[in-house]
Every structure is written in C-alpha cells, then in structure tokens.
Design an enzyme around this catalytic site. Structure first.
Site, PDB file in Angstrom:
ATOM      1  CD  GLU A  44      -3.026  -1.140   2.200  1.00  0.00           C
ATOM      2  OE1 GLU A  44      -2.887  -0.379   3.176  1.00  0.00           O
ATOM      3  OE2 GLU A  44      -4.026  -1.861   2.046  1.00  0.00           O
ATOM      4  CD  GLU A  64      -3.913  -5.989   2.903  1.00  0.00           C
ATOM      5  OE1 GLU A  64      -4.757  -5.166   3.324  1.00  0.00           O
ATOM      6  OE2 GLU A  64      -2.706  -5.941   3.192  1.00  0.00           O
TER       7      GLU A  64
HETATM    8  C1  BGC Z   1      -2.876  -3.285   7.072  1.00  0.00           C
HETATM    9  C2  BGC Z   1      -3.561  -3.783   8.305  1.00  0.00           C
HETATM   10  C3  BGC Z   1      -5.021  -3.457   8.262  1.00  0.00           C
HETATM   11  C4  BGC Z   1      -5.621  -3.900   6.967  1.00  0.00           C
HETATM   12  C5  BGC Z   1      -7.030  -3.478   6.849  1.00  0.00           C
HETATM   13  C6  BGC Z   1      -3.534  -3.860   5.903  1.00  0.00           C
HETATM   14  O1  BGC Z   1      -2.853  -3.491   4.756  1.00  0.00           O
HETATM   15  O2  BGC Z   1      -1.551  -3.659   7.092  1.00  0.00           O
HETATM   16  O3  BGC Z   1      -2.966  -3.240   9.433  1.00  0.00           O
HETATM   17  O4  BGC Z   1      -5.669  -4.138   9.305  1.00  0.00           O
HETATM   18  O5  BGC Z   1      -4.886  -3.439   5.867  1.00  0.00           O
HETATM   19  O6  BGC Z   1      -7.136  -2.116   7.080  1.00  0.00           O
END
Ligand code: BGC
Length: 452
Positions: free
Chosen positions: A175, A292
């Site tokens: 990110e 993710e």
């Molecule tokens: C972060 C996490 C977070 C998740 C959802 C991830 O990229 O590293 O800390 O919980 O995104 O926000």
C-alpha cells in the site's frame, strides 16, 4: 494318440483368453485415469502452482515484533490453511523494523531465520507463498531518504531466497501512499525489479498502485517490461462497511452498517472490479491479484459473509486471484482460541463443491464430476451418433448454461445437477437399410424367377 496341434489346442485357447482378460483390464485402468472427476484434476492444477485462493497471515510478522499484535505464527497454521482448500498464503513482513537504520542496512540474522522457518512451513504445504515489505511507513513520508534502504532490503532478501522454489513470490511494498506519488513509486518499482532480477531472473514479482493499492490508481502504474509481474490491488469497498469500528482508522466509521447485497450495493463493487479487469485487459492481460479484501469483525457476521462471498466470486469470474485479509486476528476467518474456522466465512471464501452428473443412453458424456460453486462444468458428448440414434440436445439446462456447439455445453455450477442427453432416431438410416433389404429381396426373387 491325437496330433500335437490338437493336444495343444485347449492350452492355446486358455492362453488367448488370459491375454484378452489382461489387456482388457489394462485398458480399463487407463480409462479410469482419464475419467477421474474434475475435482482431482483441479487439485493437481493447484499443486502445479496456480494462484487462485489465498489468505493473509496478518498481524504477525508485520507487527513491530511478532506476537505484539496477538498473532504468533504456528506450525499447524499452514496445514490448516491448505486442508481448508487455499492454495496461497501472503505473509506481510515489517523488514524495516529488523534492519539497520544506516548503511549497509543489514537485516538481522535471527529475523531472517524466523522468516525462513515460516516460509519453509508454508512451502512444505505446497502453498504459493508471498512475502512482502509491509508497514514501511517512513518511505511513504520521505521516499527520497529511504530509497536506498528500500532497494538494499530487496537486494538482501532476493539474495537470501534466490535458491528457493519458484512458488515463493516477492511483493515489493504494501500500500504505497503519501509522498510516494505515482512518479516516485514507478521509478522505485523499476529499480527494485532490476535489483531482484540480478539474483532471481524469473521469480514472480507483485507490484501494486499507489493510494493504498487502490483500483483507481492503477492508471498511474507503469509496469516494468518483464514476463513475471503480477499486479495487485486491495479491496475494501465500501470502506464505511468493511472498516466500521476499526481502531486504527481516524475517524473510525460508525458501527452498525450492514451489507445486504442490494442491486446498488453490488453495482458499486462490480464497477470497481470491472475497472481492474479492464485495466488488465488493456495491459496485455497481466495477471491480477486482489491481495487483501475483508470486513472487520465489528460488522455483523451475516453481512460479512454476504460481502465476502460476493466479492470473492465476482473476482473469480474475472480471473482475479485473491487473498483474504486475514487468517486469525480482527478480520479472522479462523478462531485461534477455539481452534476452528468460522465456518460461514470459510464457506463464503472456499465455496462448496457440487456434483454434475450426465445421463445418456448411448455413447458416453465427458466432464461429470465435482466442481466449485460459481465455476462452469464443461460437458461434452464423445460421439454424437450411435447406431440408428443421433444426439439431439441436453435436457435440464438453466438460464446461465451455455451451449458451445452440438454435443458441448457449459453448465453453471450453483448446485448439484443432473444433465440428460436426449437422443432421437435417425430415420434416414433405418429407411436406407429397409430400402437395401427390399432391393436385395427383389433382386433375389428376380434371379430365382429367371433361373427357373
Ligand atoms: C494493514 C492492516 C489493516 C488492513 C485493513 C492492511 O494493509 O496492514 O494493518 O488491518 O490493511 O485495514
């Protein structure tokens, strides 16, 4: 005494019979292999390393110290993940907390050993294993001063894992945002890929756009010329639903928002997934990973399950591999205290399989077997005529099934189904035979008459 050939006759007969029996059973064995259910073929495909369905082991190695955020990676996690049907694990890692601040930015050896152990356990379970650089916040604020440290981290990581199996993938940075603008990020990507390629000429490298890997920022991403790049994006739409009550977001979205799967709600998701798929199509069909996606545990479970199932299936339909965020912490699909999966979430991710059966009176149909919910079963008649019969059509098709050609159909798998092959008499053949008989009889009668 009978001649020798006569006496040998029964033995020759017996031997021939034996030979025929053996060759028949050998050929049957081959048949069985060919007609194995598609489910097994699918499992083999996964072993041959196709990334489709994965899960993040989050809140562990990307915490400042493993365990500080409640997750310490245990040996059995990888077996549990594999047995549940995942083929990929993404392991976020905060390398920047385990490397010197000053040149040569040496990564701590004990930390390397810990990551090695984790990676080995994962690879042993035949899981495609993604390691990344996660939570390198300093580079987001000050890319200029952290450029060389970032590159040197990758030089060490890639040198260290250069002899590892090709099922270990590298993801450059989780990110990117802030001061890491498209321009600066694209330069860094180019340099990091070149660095990795010095020691790992063909390893898969995953890169994602700025804006916290947003779909909307894909347009600013420049893909290096390289055959082994995968592009990732993260998916938390709508953020007010997936991040309700999230303590690390400020202001934190209010708790209580549901996701009901209305047409409007679905459309918001489809628009973004289509955007990603179209972008990939315009860029040489580059493979996509939704690295993710998930909804935090403060949302109600029914909504989370609905949202997760919808996003996963829609990504799959577009050929997008995914990794759920995450295994056993705040978004967890697995309950580490009870030592069991949150079954509704797991089913939403790894959908159930259904059996597609084909009934046919003549010939045989290929493709019956176990299929994933949401996939398509390819059913094909291996012959479309049989004696006096010709194949006409399949019975039991639904609105989402597609006829490909005569004798071939794609069945949408949403439940177990029985498809029936319907055959009709080919009247031309019996008529032709009857005609031949009549002509032959007539000829015989005529011949007899002429002789007498
Ligand atoms: C972060 C996490 C977070 C998740 C959802 C991830 O990229 O590293 O800390 O919980 O995104 O926000």
């Amino acid at each position: 005494m009978a001649p020798l050939e006569k006496r040998l006759e029964p033995y020759v007969l017996l031997l021939s019979l034996l030979f025929l029996t053996i060759s028949y059973s050998v050929s049957r064995g081959g048949d069985d292999e060919r007609t194995q259910p598609a489910y097994y073929q699918l499992e083999e495909a996964i072993l041959e390393s196709e990334m489709r369905r994965g899960i993040n082991i989050g809140n562990a190695l990307e915490a400042p110290r493993e365990g500080e955020w409640g997750v310490y990676i245990r040996d059995e996690y990888f077996r549990i993940i594999r047995e549940a049907g995942f083929d990929t694990v993404r392991i976020p890692i905060k390398w920047s907390a385990h490397a010197d601040i000053n040149p040569p930015y040496r990564i701590d050896e004990d930390f390397f050993k810990r990551v090695d152990w984790v990676v080995n356990k994962s690879l042993e379970q035949n899981l495609i294993t993604i390691i990344n650089i996660h939570h390198y916040e300093e580079i987001m604020q000050d890319p200029f001063n952290h450029r060389s440290r970032f590159i040197t981290l990758w030089r060490q990581i890639s040198e260290h894992y250069k002899d590892y199996p090709e099922t270990l993938y590298f993801e450059l940075l989780n990110e990117p945002y802030g001061e890491l603008t498209d321009e600066k990020w694209n330069e860094l990507v180019q340099e990091a890929v070149e660095t990795i390629r010095e020691t790992n000429p063909t390893r898969k490298i995953i890169i994602g756009p700025t804006g916290w890997n947003s779909v909307y920022n894909l347009k600013g991403l420049v893909i290096p010329e390289d055959e082994n790049i995968i592009v990732t994006f993260h998916f938390y739409t709508p953020f007010e639903f997936t991040h309700q009550g999230a303590e690390w977001v400020s202001p934190s979205p209010a708790v209580g928002r549901k996701w009901l799967g209305t047409e409007a709600e679905e459309k918001t998701i489809l628009d973004e997934l289509n955007m990603a798929a179209q972008w990939a199509a315009q860029h040489g069909n580059i493979p996509l990973l939704m690295g993710e996606f998930g909804a935090y545990s403060k949302a109600d479970m029914d909504s989370r399950v609905r949202w997760t199932r919808f996003v996963a299936r829609e990504a799959e339909k577009r050929g997008i591999a995914w990794c759920y965020w995450e295994f056993c912490a705040g978004f967890g699909a697995y309950d580490p205290d009870k030592g069991e999966w949150r079954i509704d979430l797991l089913n939403a991710l790894i959908s159930e399989k259904h059996y597609i059966t084909v009934e046919t009176e003549y010939g045989n149909a290929l493709g019956a077997g176990w299929y994933d919910e949401g996939s398509y079963a390819l059913i094909r008649m291996n012959a479309t005529s049989w004696g006096f019969f010709v194949f006409d059509h399949f019975e039991g098709l639904g609105p989402r099934d597609m006829v490909i050609d005569e004798g071939t159909v794609e069945i949408y798998v949403d439940e177990s189904k029985v498809i029936k092959a319907v055959w009709i008499i080919d009247y031309v053949k019996p008529l032709a035979v009857a005609l031949i008989c009549v002509v032959a009889c007539a000829a015989a009668i005529l011949y007899k008459k002429l002789r007498s």
